[in-house]
Design an enzyme around this catalytic site. Structure first.
Site, PDB file in Angstrom:
ATOM      1  N   TRP A  96       3.379   4.051  -0.294  1.00  0.00           N
ATOM      2  CA  TRP A  96       1.989   3.987   0.152  1.00  0.00           C
ATOM      3  C   TRP A  96       1.811   3.021   1.316  1.00  0.00           C
ATOM      4  O   TRP A  96       0.970   3.260   2.186  1.00  0.00           O
ATOM      5  CB  TRP A  96       1.083   3.581  -1.012  1.00  0.00           C
ATOM      6  CG  TRP A  96       0.786   4.722  -1.939  1.00  0.00           C
ATOM      7  CD1 TRP A  96       1.475   5.911  -2.041  1.00  0.00           C
ATOM      8  CD2 TRP A  96      -0.271   4.796  -2.895  1.00  0.00           C
ATOM      9  NE1 TRP A  96       0.921   6.711  -2.997  1.00  0.00           N
ATOM     10  CE2 TRP A  96      -0.153   6.048  -3.543  1.00  0.00           C
ATOM     11  CE3 TRP A  96      -1.273   3.926  -3.274  1.00  0.00           C
ATOM     12  CZ2 TRP A  96      -1.041   6.455  -4.556  1.00  0.00           C
ATOM     13  CZ3 TRP A  96      -2.157   4.317  -4.282  1.00  0.00           C
ATOM     14  CH2 TRP A  96      -2.038   5.570  -4.909  1.00  0.00           C
ATOM     15  N   ASN A  97       2.579   1.941   1.366  1.00  0.00           N
ATOM     16  CA  ASN A  97       2.548   1.073   2.553  1.00  0.00           C
ATOM     17  C   ASN A  97       2.849   1.896   3.791  1.00  0.00           C
ATOM     18  O   ASN A  97       2.150   1.816   4.801  1.00  0.00           O
ATOM     19  CB  ASN A  97       3.586  -0.038   2.446  1.00  0.00           C
ATOM     20  CG  ASN A  97       3.212  -1.146   1.484  1.00  0.00           C
ATOM     21  OD1 ASN A  97       4.079  -1.697   0.817  1.00  0.00           O
ATOM     22  ND2 ASN A  97       1.942  -1.498   1.378  1.00  0.00           N
ATOM     23  N   GLU A 150      -1.937  -7.729  -7.321  1.00  0.00           N
ATOM     24  CA  GLU A 150      -2.754  -7.522  -6.118  1.00  0.00           C
ATOM     25  C   GLU A 150      -4.237  -7.479  -6.477  1.00  0.00           C
ATOM     26  O   GLU A 150      -4.625  -7.254  -7.636  1.00  0.00           O
ATOM     27  CB  GLU A 150      -2.322  -6.213  -5.433  1.00  0.00           C
ATOM     28  CG  GLU A 150      -3.026  -5.884  -4.125  1.00  0.00           C
ATOM     29  CD  GLU A 150      -2.878  -6.972  -3.067  1.00  0.00           C
ATOM     30  OE1 GLU A 150      -3.568  -8.005  -3.185  1.00  0.00           O
ATOM     31  OE2 GLU A 150      -2.093  -6.761  -2.116  1.00  0.00           O
ATOM     32  N   ARG A 190       6.556 -11.579  -0.564  1.00  0.00           N
ATOM     33  CA  ARG A 190       5.821 -10.320  -0.675  1.00  0.00           C
ATOM     34  C   ARG A 190       6.822  -9.218  -0.997  1.00  0.00           C
ATOM     35  O   ARG A 190       7.921  -9.165  -0.422  1.00  0.00           O
ATOM     36  CB  ARG A 190       5.074  -9.982   0.617  1.00  0.00           C
ATOM     37  CG  ARG A 190       4.190  -8.739   0.426  1.00  0.00           C
ATOM     38  CD  ARG A 190       3.512  -8.250   1.684  1.00  0.00           C
ATOM     39  NE  ARG A 190       2.777  -7.023   1.394  1.00  0.00           N
ATOM     40  CZ  ARG A 190       2.391  -6.133   2.296  1.00  0.00           C
ATOM     41  NH1 ARG A 190       2.651  -6.321   3.568  1.00  0.00           N
ATOM     42  NH2 ARG A 190       1.746  -5.045   1.928  1.00  0.00           N
ATOM     43  N   HIS A 191       6.444  -8.345  -1.903  1.00  0.00           N
ATOM     44  CA  HIS A 191       7.312  -7.249  -2.329  1.00  0.00           C
ATOM     45  C   HIS A 191       7.772  -6.393  -1.151  1.00  0.00           C
ATOM     46  O   HIS A 191       7.165  -6.397  -0.071  1.00  0.00           O
ATOM     47  CB  HIS A 191       6.594  -6.366  -3.355  1.00  0.00           C
ATOM     48  CG  HIS A 191       5.368  -5.694  -2.779  1.00  0.00           C
ATOM     49  ND1 HIS A 191       5.425  -4.571  -1.988  1.00  0.00           N
ATOM     50  CD2 HIS A 191       4.050  -6.018  -2.875  1.00  0.00           C
ATOM     51  CE1 HIS A 191       4.212  -4.207  -1.636  1.00  0.00           C
ATOM     52  NE2 HIS A 191       3.348  -5.083  -2.153  1.00  0.00           N
ATOM     53  N   THR A 223       6.575  -0.032   0.277  1.00  0.00           N
ATOM     54  CA  THR A 223       6.404   1.079  -0.658  1.00  0.00           C
ATOM     55  C   THR A 223       6.071   2.374   0.083  1.00  0.00           C
ATOM     56  O   THR A 223       5.775   2.368   1.277  1.00  0.00           O
ATOM     57  CB  THR A 223       5.267   0.795  -1.659  1.00  0.00           C
ATOM     58  OG1 THR A 223       4.014   0.806  -0.940  1.00  0.00           O
ATOM     59  CG2 THR A 223       5.464  -0.553  -2.346  1.00  0.00           C
TER      60      THR A 223
END
Length: 249
Positions: free
Chosen positions: A46-47, A116, A40-41, A44
């Site tokens: 926004w995360n 996604e 999983r990346h 971010t």
């Protein structure tokens, strides 16, 4: 939310903690098996803010870049992959390119089907406000009806499962007896896990987590799941990704 299933009866190994990244012995990959390290990346902006990304773009933040570096450092101590694949979204590509740079692999192969889930009108909203602002999309997202598309151009869970599973099976068909890395997203990982295991939930899927799959003739086996031991010094969002609760990222 019910699960969607892979087309063939899966072979599932019991989930076990992944071996230490510093382990000296490299196990041989059987000739008919593709070993896929699914990542999983990194985290971010926004995360961190609790904003729904879906297929919208959000850059890795400072922690996310450190996570990408930690993943690359960890994988550099393991068997070298023959190829690195990524979603076409920037947060995944940036993570994949960090891994490729560590291994001196010149190209990251972009696969749009690894992106996604498109969650329609929920994209760009804060998780805590979606029930009030987009009630129809909210109920579609959390519905047990897997073929229900999310209003605003969103995908159904079945559609996400079908393209995610098909993408990995296509990659596996190219790399029998080899190891590859795939960088993707929490929703994709969740769909794959639930499709294969037929479990009602995938649990938390952390940014920067490493997951190891073996695929052979559409038979799937998990060797490890949601391992973040390499992030101990970097840190990660404890709430992770969990599509069965409002803590989803």
């Amino acid at each position: 939310m019910a699960t969607c299933l892979v087309s063939n009866e899966p072979t599932i190994n019991p989930l076990v903690a992944i071996a230490s990244a510093t382990e000296d012995r490299v196990p041989e990959i059987p000739r008919d098996v593709a070993e896929i390290v699914v990542v999983r990346h990194g985290e971010t902006t926004w995360n961190a803010a609790g904003i729904i990304q879906g297929e919208l773009e959000s850059d890795l933040n400072e922690v996310g870049w450190k996570q990408a570096a930690a993943i690359a450092e960890r994988l550099a101590k393991e068997q070298k992959p023959v190829a690195i694949y990524s979603s076409d979204l920037k947060r995944a590509k940036d993570t994949a390119e960090m891994i490729a740079k560590k291994w001196h692999i010149p190209e990251v192969i972009v696969v749009p089907e690894l992106k996604e889930r498109h969650v329609g009108s929920l994209q760009g909203l804060v998780w805590g406000e979606i029930k009030e602002k987009e009630p129809e999309a909210y109920h579609a997202f959390f519905s047990s009806q897997n073929d229900l598309e999310i209003p605003g151009g969103g995908e159904s869970f079945d559609q996400l499962c079908e393209r995610s599973v098909a993408a990995l099976e296509e990659i596996a068909s190219r790399h029998k007896g080899e190891r590859v890395v795939v960088v993707t997203h929490g929703g994709v990982l969740r769909a794959i896990y639930m499709s294969v295991t037929r479990e009602p939930t995938a649990g938390k899927i952390m940014n920067g987590s490493v997951n190891v799959l073996h695929l052979s003739d559409k038979k799937w086996a998990f060797n490890s799941w949601s391992d973040v031991s390499h992030l101990n010094e970097v840190g990660f969002l404890q709430r992770g990704f969990n599509g069965d609760t409002l803590l989803q990222q």
